[in-house]
Design a protein around this motif. Structure first.
Motif, PDB file in Angstrom:
ATOM      1  N   ALA A   1      21.676  38.969  16.976  1.00 14.16           N
ATOM      2  CA  ALA A   1      21.917  40.154  16.145  1.00 14.16           C
ATOM      3  C   ALA A   1      21.550  39.916  14.690  1.00 14.16           C
ATOM      4  O   ALA A   1      21.386  40.874  13.932  1.00 14.16           O
ATOM      5  CB  ALA A   1      23.388  40.557  16.239  1.00 14.16           C
ATOM      6  N   ALA A   2      21.425  38.643  14.283  1.00  8.86           N
ATOM      7  CA  ALA A   2      21.095  38.328  12.895  1.00  8.86           C
ATOM      8  C   ALA A   2      20.413  36.977  12.830  1.00  8.86           C
ATOM      9  O   ALA A   2      20.644  36.109  13.677  1.00  8.86           O
ATOM     10  CB  ALA A   2      22.360  38.328  12.035  1.00  8.86           C
ATOM     11  N   VAL A   3      19.567  36.817  11.821  1.00  8.43           N
ATOM     12  CA  VAL A   3      18.860  35.555  11.602  1.00  8.43           C
ATOM     13  C   VAL A   3      18.956  35.193  10.126  1.00  8.43           C
ATOM     14  O   VAL A   3      18.626  36.013   9.261  1.00  8.43           O
ATOM     15  CB  VAL A   3      17.376  35.656  12.020  1.00  8.43           C
ATOM     16  CG1 VAL A   3      16.640  34.353  11.699  1.00  8.43           C
ATOM     17  CG2 VAL A   3      17.244  35.991  13.501  1.00  8.43           C
ATOM     18  N   ASP A   4      19.444  33.999   9.833  1.00  9.70           N
ATOM     19  CA  ASP A   4      19.461  33.464   8.469  1.00  9.70           C
ATOM     20  C   ASP A   4      18.381  32.403   8.345  1.00  9.70           C
ATOM     21  O   ASP A   4      18.114  31.647   9.288  1.00  9.70           O
ATOM     22  CB  ASP A   4      20.809  32.822   8.139  1.00  9.70           C
ATOM     23  CG  ASP A   4      21.902  33.842   7.867  1.00  9.70           C
ATOM     24  OD1 ASP A   4      21.570  35.023   7.658  1.00  9.70           O
ATOM     25  OD2 ASP A   4      23.086  33.443   7.878  1.00  9.70           O
TER      26      ASP A   4
ATOM     27  N   PRO B   1      11.706  22.606   3.434  1.00  8.87           N
ATOM     28  CA  PRO B   1      12.592  22.913   4.561  1.00  8.87           C
ATOM     29  C   PRO B   1      12.593  24.400   4.910  1.00  8.87           C
ATOM     30  O   PRO B   1      12.489  25.260   4.033  1.00  8.87           O
ATOM     31  CB  PRO B   1      13.974  22.481   4.063  1.00  8.87           C
ATOM     32  CG  PRO B   1      13.710  21.542   2.938  1.00  8.87           C
ATOM     33  CD  PRO B   1      12.437  22.005   2.307  1.00  8.87           C
ATOM     34  N   LEU B   2      12.711  24.665   6.191  1.00  4.39           N
ATOM     35  CA  LEU B   2      12.865  26.036   6.698  1.00  4.39           C
ATOM     36  C   LEU B   2      13.836  25.941   7.881  1.00  4.39           C
ATOM     37  O   LEU B   2      13.429  25.635   8.997  1.00  4.39           O
ATOM     38  CB  LEU B   2      11.525  26.617   7.146  1.00  4.39           C
ATOM     39  CG  LEU B   2      11.584  28.069   7.638  1.00  4.39           C
ATOM     40  CD1 LEU B   2      11.660  29.022   6.451  1.00  4.39           C
ATOM     41  CD2 LEU B   2      10.381  28.406   8.497  1.00  4.39           C
ATOM     42  N   VAL B   3      15.111  26.145   7.600  1.00  6.74           N
ATOM     43  CA  VAL B   3      16.135  26.035   8.636  1.00  6.74           C
ATOM     44  C   VAL B   3      16.506  27.449   9.084  1.00  6.74           C
ATOM     45  O   VAL B   3      16.987  28.253   8.289  1.00  6.74           O
ATOM     46  CB  VAL B   3      17.379  25.285   8.125  1.00  6.74           C
ATOM     47  CG1 VAL B   3      18.411  25.139   9.239  1.00  6.74           C
ATOM     48  CG2 VAL B   3      16.987  23.914   7.577  1.00  6.74           C
ATOM     49  N   VAL B   4      16.240  27.736  10.349  1.00  5.62           N
ATOM     50  CA  VAL B   4      16.415  29.086  10.885  1.00  5.62           C
ATOM     51  C   VAL B   4      17.625  29.088  11.819  1.00  5.62           C
ATOM     52  O   VAL B   4      17.707  28.266  12.743  1.00  5.62           O
ATOM     53  CB  VAL B   4      15.153  29.523  11.659  1.00  5.62           C
ATOM     54  CG1 VAL B   4      15.312  30.949  12.186  1.00  5.62           C
ATOM     55  CG2 VAL B   4      13.913  29.398  10.782  1.00  5.62           C
ATOM     56  N   VAL B   5      18.563  30.010  11.572  1.00  2.00           N
ATOM     57  CA  VAL B   5      19.769  30.104  12.393  1.00  2.00           C
ATOM     58  C   VAL B   5      19.881  31.525  12.941  1.00  2.00           C
ATOM     59  O   VAL B   5      19.807  32.492  12.185  1.00  2.00           O
ATOM     60  CB  VAL B   5      21.040  29.765  11.592  1.00  2.00           C
ATOM     61  CG1 VAL B   5      22.260  29.752  12.521  1.00  2.00           C
ATOM     62  CG2 VAL B   5      20.901  28.435  10.871  1.00  2.00           C
ATOM     63  N   ALA B   6      20.063  31.640  14.258  1.00  2.00           N
ATOM     64  CA  ALA B   6      20.239  32.932  14.910  1.00  2.00           C
ATOM     65  C   ALA B   6      21.684  33.077  15.376  1.00  2.00           C
ATOM     66  O   ALA B   6      22.285  32.119  15.874  1.00  2.00           O
ATOM     67  CB  ALA B   6      19.286  33.065  16.097  1.00  2.00           C
ATOM     68  N   TYR B   7      22.240  34.290  15.225  1.00  2.00           N
ATOM     69  CA  TYR B   7      23.639  34.558  15.537  1.00  2.00           C
ATOM     70  C   TYR B   7      23.763  35.733  16.500  1.00  2.00           C
ATOM     71  O   TYR B   7      22.866  36.588  16.585  1.00  2.00           O
ATOM     72  CB  TYR B   7      24.423  34.934  14.273  1.00  2.00           C
ATOM     73  CG  TYR B   7      24.325  33.965  13.127  1.00  2.00           C
ATOM     74  CD1 TYR B   7      25.303  33.000  12.918  1.00  2.00           C
ATOM     75  CD2 TYR B   7      23.262  34.042  12.223  1.00  2.00           C
ATOM     76  CE1 TYR B   7      25.226  32.122  11.835  1.00  2.00           C
ATOM     77  CE2 TYR B   7      23.182  33.176  11.145  1.00  2.00           C
ATOM     78  CZ  TYR B   7      24.165  32.214  10.952  1.00  2.00           C
ATOM     79  OH  TYR B   7      24.086  31.359   9.885  1.00  2.00           O
TER      80      TYR B   7
ATOM     81  N   VAL C   1      13.592  35.962  16.891  1.00  2.00           N
ATOM     82  CA  VAL C   1      13.642  34.890  15.887  1.00  2.00           C
ATOM     83  C   VAL C   1      12.286  34.733  15.211  1.00  2.00           C
ATOM     84  O   VAL C   1      12.193  34.642  13.976  1.00  2.00           O
ATOM     85  CB  VAL C   1      14.074  33.562  16.539  1.00  2.00           C
ATOM     86  CG1 VAL C   1      14.089  32.435  15.513  1.00  2.00           C
ATOM     87  CG2 VAL C   1      15.444  33.707  17.185  1.00  2.00           C
ATOM     88  N   PHE C   2      11.225  34.718  15.990  1.00  2.00           N
ATOM     89  CA  PHE C   2       9.892  34.515  15.433  1.00  2.00           C
ATOM     90  C   PHE C   2       9.490  35.671  14.515  1.00  2.00           C
ATOM     91  O   PHE C   2       8.853  35.465  13.482  1.00  2.00           O
ATOM     92  CB  PHE C   2       8.870  34.354  16.557  1.00  2.00           C
ATOM     93  CG  PHE C   2       9.133  33.175  17.466  1.00  2.00           C
ATOM     94  CD1 PHE C   2       9.929  32.112  17.048  1.00  2.00           C
ATOM     95  CD2 PHE C   2       8.586  33.116  18.740  1.00  2.00           C
ATOM     96  CE1 PHE C   2      10.173  31.030  17.880  1.00  2.00           C
ATOM     97  CE2 PHE C   2       8.823  32.044  19.579  1.00  2.00           C
ATOM     98  CZ  PHE C   2       9.626  31.000  19.145  1.00  2.00           C
ATOM     99  N   ALA C   3       9.854  36.890  14.883  1.00  2.00           N
ATOM    100  CA  ALA C   3       9.541  38.051  14.051  1.00  2.00           C
ATOM    101  C   ALA C   3      10.245  37.943  12.706  1.00  2.00           C
ATOM    102  O   ALA C   3       9.664  38.266  11.649  1.00  2.00           O
ATOM    103  CB  ALA C   3       9.946  39.336  14.767  1.00  2.00           C
ATOM    104  N   ALA C   4      11.494  37.466  12.714  1.00  2.00           N
ATOM    105  CA  ALA C   4      12.225  37.307  11.450  1.00  2.00           C
ATOM    106  C   ALA C   4      11.559  36.258  10.567  1.00  2.00           C
ATOM    107  O   ALA C   4      11.452  36.427   9.347  1.00  2.00           O
ATOM    108  CB  ALA C   4      13.676  36.915  11.747  1.00  2.00           C
ATOM    109  N   ILE C   5      11.101  35.168  11.175  1.00  2.00           N
ATOM    110  CA  ILE C   5      10.418  34.122  10.407  1.00  2.00           C
ATOM    111  C   ILE C   5       9.145  34.674   9.775  1.00  2.00           C
ATOM    112  O   ILE C   5       8.879  34.469   8.581  1.00  2.00           O
ATOM    113  CB  ILE C   5      10.095  32.921  11.317  1.00  2.00           C
ATOM    114  CG1 ILE C   5      11.370  32.252  11.822  1.00  2.00           C
ATOM    115  CG2 ILE C   5       9.227  31.907  10.570  1.00  2.00           C
ATOM    116  CD1 ILE C   5      11.128  31.179  12.872  1.00  2.00           C
ATOM    117  N   HIS C   6       8.361  35.375  10.554  1.00  2.00           N
ATOM    118  CA  HIS C   6       7.092  35.921  10.052  1.00  2.00           C
ATOM    119  C   HIS C   6       7.325  36.937   8.947  1.00  2.00           C
ATOM    120  O   HIS C   6       6.637  36.937   7.912  1.00  2.00           O
ATOM    121  CB  HIS C   6       6.327  36.557  11.208  1.00  2.00           C
ATOM    122  CG  HIS C   6       5.018  37.157  10.789  1.00  2.00           C
ATOM    123  ND1 HIS C   6       4.034  36.445  10.144  1.00  2.00           N
ATOM    124  CD2 HIS C   6       4.517  38.427  10.923  1.00  2.00           C
ATOM    125  CE1 HIS C   6       2.992  37.216   9.896  1.00  2.00           C
ATOM    126  NE2 HIS C   6       3.269  38.431  10.357  1.00  2.00           N
TER     127      HIS C   6
END
Length: 396
Positions: free
Chosen positions: A24-27, A73-79, A133-138
């Motif tokens: 539901a969310a990506v930081d 750094p690129l630390v991706v967290v999905a919730y 997740v990938f869409a949020a990163i892009h």
């Protein structure tokens, strides 16, 4: 658990996973320290990842090595909807040839790469979840390509969800040994090999103070690493190979990780050694998680006792140590070195995937994929491999 059974378990659990629990969310964090709390919370939960993704392994790598290499750094967290973390991707950004790409942290010092997964979510994660997740990163970072290399197909008998992505076999396999709790020691190493190694070991026992040890004090760690960084350059020069341990920041990273204690006991990098009162005879170091030991680096003496195979003798001690502590798997690192095959008879497949996030990323993915296939071809062709080694020695 077999691969088929694990996949069946994944599918069976999917229907029980509430839609409200999907991503539901990506930081996204550009500072590894800002992600420490959520990172450690995932590590301390019911999680799935390799020891190479521990915060206490990757933080010193990023600070001492990654920063010097210009990696951000690129630390991706999905919730989920309740802000429960479902996965964490420990990545770094690279810029080159007009392409902005993301790679796993750890570089050449991490044998295996994975996300850190909430274990229950890993069992049901879908390609659609990954695409979120990938869409949020892009969208937020304008990244062209995700280059996810050296990933295990399974870990602790569970499928790696990234195997859902289009992927290819990595340049190298990983020789691996399965260990059954309670099984006879000869199921791991044959009686005849044990006898040969014990005969050789008697030669090593002649000088006073001979011992095998797992470094459990700061003084042990420092003494053994001092010996390693003294001996390893001599061994690398002998083989006409570049000394990767002399690269900026690498020694500091290794010393930091070897001295740092784990919450569950032991060190972030564990050091095993044979020594006597006058010298360190052999040293092997790697990461452990209660289930698997994975070798990272090693060396052995340049003195006359090197002819008694101290490295092989030490491996036998290490295998028996982890078997006695209930470990199920052991590997000696990626690569086809002949000594590894003496102990690890099976090959664990490792895979790469290159995920384009735009037109430029598509071209880069094709190029990287082709380059990796070429490396694998060379590695598996003795004539080509010999030529490559000669060229590396000539121009390295």
């Amino acid at each position: 658990m077999t691969m088929a059974a694990a996949i069946e378990s994944r599918n069976a659990g999917a229907s029980a996973w509430s839609k409200s629990s999907r991503i539901a969310a990506v930081d996204i964090f550009a500072d590894i320290d800002q992600a420490e709390t959520v990172w450690r919370s995932l590590e301390n939960q019911h999680h799935l990842s390799t020891p190479y993704q521990r915060f206490d392994f990757l933080r010193p790598w990023q600070q001492k090595v990654g920063t010097r290499e210009g990696l951000t750094p690129l630390v991706v967290v999905a919730y989920d909807l309740d802000r429960v973390p479902l996965l964490l991707l420990p990545l770094v950004l690279k810029q080159g040839w007009g392409v902005r790409s993301a790679h796993f942290m750890g570089g050449k010092h991490a044998t295996f790469n994975m996300a850190i997964w909430n274990r229950d979510f890993a069992a049901v994660a879908s390609r659609a979840d990954l695409d979120v997740v990938f869409a949020a990163i892009h969208q937020r970072e304008s990244i062209d390509l995700l280059a996810f290399q050296q990933q295990p197909l399974t870990w602790q008998d569970l499928p790696n969800p990234f195997a859902l992505l289009p992927h290819q076999t990595s340049a190298n396999d990983c020789p691996v040994m399965a260990m059954m709790p309670g099984a006879s020691e000869t199921t791991r190493i044959s009686h005849s090999m044990r006898q040969r190694l014990k005969t050789k070991e008697r030669k090593l026992k002649a000088p006073p103070g001979y011992r095998y040890l797992l470094a459990d004090s700061d003084a042990d760690v420092k003494r053994l690493l001092d010996a390693f960084f003294r001996i390893k350059p001599l061994r690398m020069a002998e083989q006409k190979l570049p000394n990767v341990f002399a690269e900026p920041g690498v020694e500091d990273f290794i010393r930091d990780a070897c001295i740092t204690p784990r919450v569950d006991g032991g060190r972030v990098i564990e050091i095993h050694a044979l020594e006597n009162d006058s010298e360190v005879i052999a040293l092997f170091a790697g990461v452990a998680d209660g289930y698997r030991f994975s070798m990272m680096f090693n060396t052995y003496t340049v003195s006359a006792v090197s002819r008694y195979s101290p490295g092989l003798i030490l491996i036998r001690h290490i295998i028996d140590h982890y078997a006695e502590h209930g470990y199920r798997t052991l590997d000696l690192g990626i690569g086809s070195d002949s000594y590894k095959k003496l102990f690890c008879k099976a090959d664990e497949p490792i895979f790469d995937c290159f995920v384009p996030l735009g037109p430029r990323g598509s071209a880069a993915a094709i190029a990287m994929s082709a380059a990796n296939r070429s490396k694998r071809l060379v590695k598996r062709n003795p004539a080509l491999l010999l030529l490559a080694q000669k060229l590396r020695r000539a121009f390295g």
